[in-house]
Design a protein around this motif. Structure first.
Motif, PDB file in Angstrom:
ATOM      1  N   LEU A 216       0.818  -1.209   0.000  1.00  0.00           N
ATOM      2  CA  LEU A 216       0.000   0.000   0.000  1.00  0.00           C
ATOM      3  C   LEU A 216       0.858   1.267   0.000  1.00  0.00           C
ATOM      4  CD1 LEU A 216      -3.037   0.421  -0.096  1.00  0.00           C
ATOM      5  CD2 LEU A 216      -3.034   0.653   2.385  1.00  0.00           C
ATOM      6  N   LYS A 217       2.128   1.150   0.448  1.00  0.00           N
ATOM      7  CA  LYS A 217       3.034   2.304   0.483  1.00  0.00           C
ATOM      8  C   LYS A 217       4.029   2.291  -0.684  1.00  0.00           C
ATOM      9  CE  LYS A 217       3.090   5.015   3.205  1.00  0.00           C
ATOM     10  NZ  LYS A 217       3.652   5.088   4.549  1.00  0.00           N
ATOM     11  N   GLN A 218       3.803   1.404  -1.682  1.00  0.00           N
ATOM     12  CA  GLN A 218       4.657   1.418  -2.870  1.00  0.00           C
ATOM     13  C   GLN A 218       4.501   2.749  -3.597  1.00  0.00           C
ATOM     14  OE1 GLN A 218       6.750  -0.589  -4.604  1.00  0.00           O
ATOM     15  NE2 GLN A 218       6.686  -2.500  -3.456  1.00  0.00           N
ATOM     16  N   GLN A 219       5.587   3.236  -4.171  1.00  0.00           N
ATOM     17  CA  GLN A 219       5.514   4.521  -4.871  1.00  0.00           C
ATOM     18  C   GLN A 219       4.922   4.392  -6.275  1.00  0.00           C
ATOM     19  OE1 GLN A 219       9.558   5.975  -4.606  1.00  0.00           O
ATOM     20  NE2 GLN A 219       9.195   6.920  -2.625  1.00  0.00           N
ATOM     21  N   ASP A 220       4.955   3.189  -6.828  1.00  0.00           N
ATOM     22  CA  ASP A 220       4.431   2.982  -8.179  1.00  0.00           C
ATOM     23  C   ASP A 220       3.123   2.196  -8.106  1.00  0.00           C
ATOM     24  OD1 ASP A 220       3.881   2.374 -10.788  1.00  0.00           O
ATOM     25  OD2 ASP A 220       5.890   1.676 -11.294  1.00  0.00           O
ATOM     26  N   PRO A 221       1.994   2.819  -8.497  1.00  0.00           N
ATOM     27  CA  PRO A 221       0.694   2.125  -8.404  1.00  0.00           C
ATOM     28  C   PRO A 221       0.633   0.837  -9.216  1.00  0.00           C
ATOM     29  CG  PRO A 221       0.482   4.226  -9.571  1.00  0.00           C
ATOM     30  CD  PRO A 221       1.837   4.212  -8.969  1.00  0.00           C
ATOM     31  N   LYS A 222       1.436   0.747 -10.269  1.00  0.00           N
ATOM     32  CA  LYS A 222       1.437  -0.496 -11.060  1.00  0.00           C
ATOM     33  C   LYS A 222       1.973  -1.662 -10.230  1.00  0.00           C
ATOM     34  CE  LYS A 222       1.805   1.677 -15.621  1.00  0.00           C
ATOM     35  NZ  LYS A 222       1.595   3.051 -15.158  1.00  0.00           N
ATOM     36  N   LYS A 223       2.936  -1.383  -9.361  1.00  0.00           N
ATOM     37  CA  LYS A 223       3.476  -2.431  -8.483  1.00  0.00           C
ATOM     38  C   LYS A 223       2.451  -2.808  -7.406  1.00  0.00           C
ATOM     39  CE  LYS A 223       8.376  -1.373  -9.128  1.00  0.00           C
ATOM     40  NZ  LYS A 223       8.628  -2.577  -9.914  1.00  0.00           N
ATOM     41  N   VAL A 224       1.661  -1.818  -6.968  1.00  0.00           N
ATOM     42  CA  VAL A 224       0.591  -2.102  -6.003  1.00  0.00           C
ATOM     43  C   VAL A 224      -0.418  -3.056  -6.638  1.00  0.00           C
ATOM     44  CG1 VAL A 224      -1.147  -1.114  -4.472  1.00  0.00           C
ATOM     45  CG2 VAL A 224       0.881   0.215  -5.045  1.00  0.00           C
ATOM     46  N   ALA A 225      -0.765  -2.778  -7.879  1.00  0.00           N
ATOM     47  CA  ALA A 225      -1.744  -3.619  -8.583  1.00  0.00           C
ATOM     48  C   ALA A 225      -1.252  -5.057  -8.693  1.00  0.00           C
ATOM     49  CB  ALA A 225      -2.026  -3.045  -9.967  1.00  0.00           C
ATOM     50  N   GLU A 226       0.059  -5.239  -8.880  1.00  0.00           N
ATOM     51  CA  GLU A 226       0.635  -6.588  -8.987  1.00  0.00           C
ATOM     52  C   GLU A 226       0.396  -7.412  -7.727  1.00  0.00           C
ATOM     53  OE1 GLU A 226       4.770  -6.262  -9.793  1.00  0.00           O
ATOM     54  OE2 GLU A 226       4.514  -5.636 -11.880  1.00  0.00           O
ATOM     55  N   ARG A 227       0.313  -6.751  -6.576  1.00  0.00           N
ATOM     56  CA  ARG A 227       0.165  -7.453  -5.300  1.00  0.00           C
ATOM     57  C   ARG A 227      -1.251  -7.993  -5.078  1.00  0.00           C
ATOM     58  NH1 ARG A 227       5.261  -7.940  -4.972  1.00  0.00           N
ATOM     59  NH2 ARG A 227       6.453  -6.976  -3.299  1.00  0.00           N
ATOM     60  N   LYS A 228      -2.229  -7.525  -5.881  1.00  0.00           N
ATOM     61  CA  LYS A 228      -3.615  -8.024  -5.818  1.00  0.00           C
ATOM     62  C   LYS A 228      -4.188  -7.905  -4.399  1.00  0.00           C
ATOM     63  CE  LYS A 228      -3.063 -11.205  -9.710  1.00  0.00           C
ATOM     64  NZ  LYS A 228      -3.089 -12.607 -10.159  1.00  0.00           N
ATOM     65  N   LEU A 229      -4.244  -6.684  -3.925  1.00  0.00           N
ATOM     66  CA  LEU A 229      -4.822  -6.423  -2.601  1.00  0.00           C
ATOM     67  C   LEU A 229      -6.347  -6.479  -2.681  1.00  0.00           C
ATOM     68  CD1 LEU A 229      -2.579  -3.460  -1.379  1.00  0.00           C
ATOM     69  CD2 LEU A 229      -2.241  -5.923  -1.044  1.00  0.00           C
ATOM     70  N   ASP A 230      -6.962  -6.562  -1.515  1.00  0.00           N
ATOM     71  CA  ASP A 230      -8.416  -6.623  -1.409  1.00  0.00           C
ATOM     72  C   ASP A 230      -8.833  -5.699  -0.270  1.00  0.00           C
ATOM     73  OD1 ASP A 230     -11.026  -7.516  -1.862  1.00  0.00           O
ATOM     74  OD2 ASP A 230     -10.332  -9.568  -2.202  1.00  0.00           O
ATOM     75  N   VAL A 231     -10.113  -5.466  -0.114  1.00  0.00           N
ATOM     76  CA  VAL A 231     -10.576  -4.606   0.979  1.00  0.00           C
ATOM     77  C   VAL A 231     -11.958  -5.053   1.447  1.00  0.00           C
ATOM     78  CG1 VAL A 231     -11.623  -2.882  -0.552  1.00  0.00           C
ATOM     79  CG2 VAL A 231     -10.862  -2.188   1.734  1.00  0.00           C
ATOM     80  N   TYR A 232     -12.164  -5.008   2.755  1.00  0.00           N
ATOM     81  CA  TYR A 232     -13.489  -5.170   3.356  1.00  0.00           C
ATOM     82  C   TYR A 232     -13.842  -3.856   4.051  1.00  0.00           C
ATOM     83  CZ  TYR A 232     -13.916 -10.303   2.887  1.00  0.00           C
ATOM     84  OH  TYR A 232     -14.051 -11.586   2.409  1.00  0.00           O
ATOM     85  N   ILE A 233     -15.033  -3.384   3.847  1.00  0.00           N
ATOM     86  CA  ILE A 233     -15.515  -2.174   4.517  1.00  0.00           C
ATOM     87  C   ILE A 233     -16.274  -2.583   5.770  1.00  0.00           C
ATOM     88  CG2 ILE A 233     -16.921  -0.090   4.276  1.00  0.00           C
ATOM     89  CD1 ILE A 233     -14.414  -0.244   2.480  1.00  0.00           C
ATOM     90  N   TYR A 234     -16.049  -1.845   6.873  1.00  0.00           N
ATOM     91  CA  TYR A 234     -16.713  -2.244   8.123  1.00  0.00           C
ATOM     92  C   TYR A 234     -17.526  -1.140   8.799  1.00  0.00           C
ATOM     93  CZ  TYR A 234     -12.293  -0.413  10.117  1.00  0.00           C
ATOM     94  OH  TYR A 234     -11.200   0.356  10.436  1.00  0.00           O
ATOM     95  N   GLY A 235     -17.681   0.012   8.144  1.00  0.00           N
ATOM     96  CA  GLY A 235     -18.540   0.997   8.796  1.00  0.00           C
ATOM     97  C   GLY A 235     -18.523   2.364   8.147  1.00  0.00           C
ATOM     98  N   ILE A 236     -19.563   3.131   8.449  1.00  0.00           N
ATOM     99  CA  ILE A 236     -19.705   4.511   7.991  1.00  0.00           C
ATOM    100  C   ILE A 236     -19.320   5.421   9.155  1.00  0.00           C
ATOM    101  CG2 ILE A 236     -21.312   6.246   7.096  1.00  0.00           C
ATOM    102  CD1 ILE A 236     -23.108   3.887   6.194  1.00  0.00           C
TER     103      ILE A 236
END
Length: 675
Positions: A216-236
């Motif tokens: 998430l702290k990579q400087q190049d977003p293309k490298k972030v995309a390579e890591r295939k991260l996911d997200v769960y939302i838990y509140g407003i």
């Protein structure tokens, strides 16, 4: 094609691709082939190139768009990201429930959610579009990682349905077990030569949580995309007029297109909470990601307001943490790492063992005291746990399984990197290598510390660049940065083009404007962190004043004390350190406080700020105090002149009232500043 026709087609493609993306990454349904999806994406990209005015930040093509960033902007949270109170037993849960019932004088419903092992994130949407993503940071402010968050396929860039005009949600970014394994396989293939040289453990990702944080702290977003991260939302965050309960809020989030797990439940008693905890205690390892507990929240939003929060945690929620898993394995050997201050850390090399969903091969042993406490012998069978389900640690030894002729593990006497004799100062648990000038890990570690963001912030100099600069003989210490020339870099540095040279030299020049307190931190004096450096600079306005002070004078500084004072004395008694400072002075670094013109309203008054504020952020308040001649402190004592207390002020407010410290509201503080 006309602009009007192109806009119509772009809208159709964008809507369709967003929907397909959600169906695949959130709902787990693949409606069309990868080839069909790619053809639609390609058509959209071509239209956006031909008609640039139609390109939006919410376009599906922008998931991996954007150039690499060199710095993440720090952003203050609109509402602090508080941490949760933790418990490890049923009795504490019953106490929590009893307190809730007593405070509200009525029965309540709870929502139980699994506590996922990832990175907390704050997300702001306007008109249904993602406009900002910020990490938790210190809870008050974090890093703006919006460009990287956009690469997360399960995070909607454009919402659907009847969503608020502007609102904030919070969630957990994570790396699934499958992604973790796939990433390591890819890294292994890309680094086959280095792995052949027995460096596999240094190259592969250690665990999903750390890998996620790093990605998430990579400087190049293309490298972030390579890591295939996911997200769960838990509140407003805050209230939405049409949502009255947390459970309803979660379901509305799903309707708007957010990714939520199907594991949360609404229950009506603490006994049902415990049933949920026991069920997932058995089943949690079947989930696609790591989880270390359960979060229990009062369901009613109205009750959230009534119950409020302490300075650190909401009073309407609590986290139950599952007991750390343990496994038994073989202690094969111990290696020793050298830190930038010369501190020696022993690391246990273990026979690979599965623990909480990951393979554990190494565990920290901290210091010689820990080795003695455990009474470790070579080839012992040891019990390993993951502290907080993240960091492996050895908790015990199966003595009954010990070989009769096993030899006790003895701490090394010489540095593993430079062979210097190790020393251990009285009252310290750590052994140190004192060869600060030529011990390779120390030299590199101090240089990395010096250029770091919170120190001199020379962001064009990374680890590989430092390695090459040292290897080519261009630098041996941090002062050598200021003697570098474009000619020397061009002649000796491999794969270093004109732009890289220009960026490096410009970064070095810009560092000469870094203020004194950060230069003091950058020197890497043992135990002198950024906060302590700031406290020291308040009293000793320049480096000469600090270096001429006695140990007693330094120890008297607020929050410094004897151990740090002794460390500073040891630092200045080494001739090479004084020579280094002389070189840095000659290079033009800031070694004295540049006094800003202050209004003088607060005349050296001491302030503590606590709670949450509406008019100012905490950092803005601290800056205003300093600009007006006051000083910021972090703890309450009789010497404090003012406590500025916002909402949810806790123990500091009680202590201030007990000591007779003047308490100001945020409005009163504003009037005092303007007065």
């Amino acid at each position: 094609m006309t602009l009007e026709k192109a806009k119509e087609r772009v809208d159709i493609l964008s809507t369709k691709l967003h929907d397909l993306n959600k169906r695949y990454y959130v709902d787990g349904v693949q409606d069309i082939s990868d080839q069909e999806f790619d053809l639609m994406m390609h058509e959209l990209q071509e239209l956006e190139v031909e008609f640039p005015t139609l390109l939006k930040t919410t376009s599906p093509t922008q998931r991996v768009g954007g150039e690499p960033t060199k710095n993440f902007k720090t952003v203050a949270h609109e509402s602090p990201m508080l941490s949760l109170s933790n418990t490890y037993n049923k009795e504490d849960l019953i106490e929590f429930n009893d307190r809730i019932l007593k405070d509200l004088n009525t029965q309540v419903d709870y929502v139980c959610e699994l506590k996922y092992d990832g990175v907390a994130i704050s997300l702001i949407y306007e008109h249904g579009a993602l406009i900002q993503a910020v990490t938790r940071g210190d809870g008050i402010q974090g890093d703006d990682v919006t460009v990287n968050a956009r690469t997360i396929r399960s995070l909607p860039l454009q919402l659907v349905g009847d969503y608020p005009e502007r609102f904030e949600v919070r969630g957990e970014v994570f790396m699934s077990k499958q992604s973790f394994e796939e990433n390591n396989k890819r890294i292994e293939l890309e680094n086959i030569d280095r792995i052949a040289n027995n460096k596999k453990a240094q190259i592969l990702l250690a665990n999903p949580r750390n890998a996620c944080a790093g990605a998430l702290k990579q400087q190049d977003p293309k490298k972030v995309a390579e890591r295939k991260l996911d997200v769960y939302i838990y509140g407003i965050v805050g209230q939405v007029e049409t949502i009255t309960t947390h459970f309803d809020g979660l379901n509305r989030l799903k309707e708007w297109g957010f990714n939520l797990p199907n594991t949360f439940e609404k229950v009506t008693s603490i006994d049902e909470v415990w049933t949920f905890i026991e069920k997932w205690g058995k089943n949690r390892h079947d989930l696609p990601l790591e989880t270390d507990g359960v979060v229990i929240k009062v369901d009613s939003e109205e009750f959230h307001k009534k119950l409020g929060a302490t300075a650190k945690s909401p009073r309407w929620a609590i986290a139950y943490k599952y007991k750390a898993e343990a496994a038994k394995t073989l202690l094969k050997s111990v290696t020793y790492q050298v830190g930038r201050t010369g501190a020696i850390t022993p690391v246990a090399n273990l026979e690979a063992v599965q623990l909480a969903g990951t393979t554990v091969r190494r565990a920290s042993l901290h210091n010689a005291n820990e080795i003695a406490r455990l009474d470790l012998h070579i080839n012992d069978k040891v019990y390993v746990e993951k502290g907080g389900e993240i960091i492996p640690k050895i908790t015990g030894v199966d003595v009954s399984d010990r070989e009769k002729d096993a030899q006790p593990l003895e701490f090394i006497t010489n540095c593993p990197a430079c062979n210097s004799v190790l020393e251990r100062q009285e009252g310290e648990a750590q052994h140190y290598c004192l060869n600060i000038t030529s011990c390779p890990p120390q030299v590199k570690g101090r240089i990395q510390h010096f250029v770091a963001r919170k120190a001199m912030n020379i962001d064009s100099i990374g680890g590989e660049t430092i390695d090459q600069l040292i290897e080519k003989g261009l630098i041996a210490n941090v002062a050598d940065f200021y003697d570098l020339t474009a000619e020397a870099l061009s002649d000796k540095m491999e794969r270093f083009k004109d732009k890289s040279i220009e960026n490096l030299l410009n970064g070095v020049i810009a560092s000469k404007n870094i203020p004194y307190e950060r230069v003091l931190f950058a020197l890497g004096i043992r135990h002198v962190g950024s906060t302590i450096a700031e406290k020291l600079s308040e009293v000793f306005k320049n480096i000469d004043a600090l270096l001429s002070a006695t140990e007693e004078q330094i120890a008297e500084v607020y929050e410094v004390g004897g151990q740090i004072a002794k460390s500073i004395i040891n630092f200045k008694e080494a001739p090479e350190n004084l020579f280094l400072i002389d070189r840095l002075k000659a290079a033009g670094l800031q070694f004295e406080v540049v006094e800003k013109e202050t209004v003088g309203t607060l005349e050296d008054k001491l302030f503590v700020c606590t709670g949450t504020f509406e008019i100012f952020s905490r950092n803005e308040m601290h800056d205003l105090i300093k600009e007006h001649g006051g000083k910021v402190r972090t703890s309450i004592s009789a010497k404090i002149d003012y406590l500025v207390a916002g909402e949810k002020a806790g123990s500091k407010l009680k202590k201030a009232e007990k000591l007779g410290v003047t308490v100001l509201t945020e409005e009163e503080f504003k009037n005092l500043i303007e007065g």
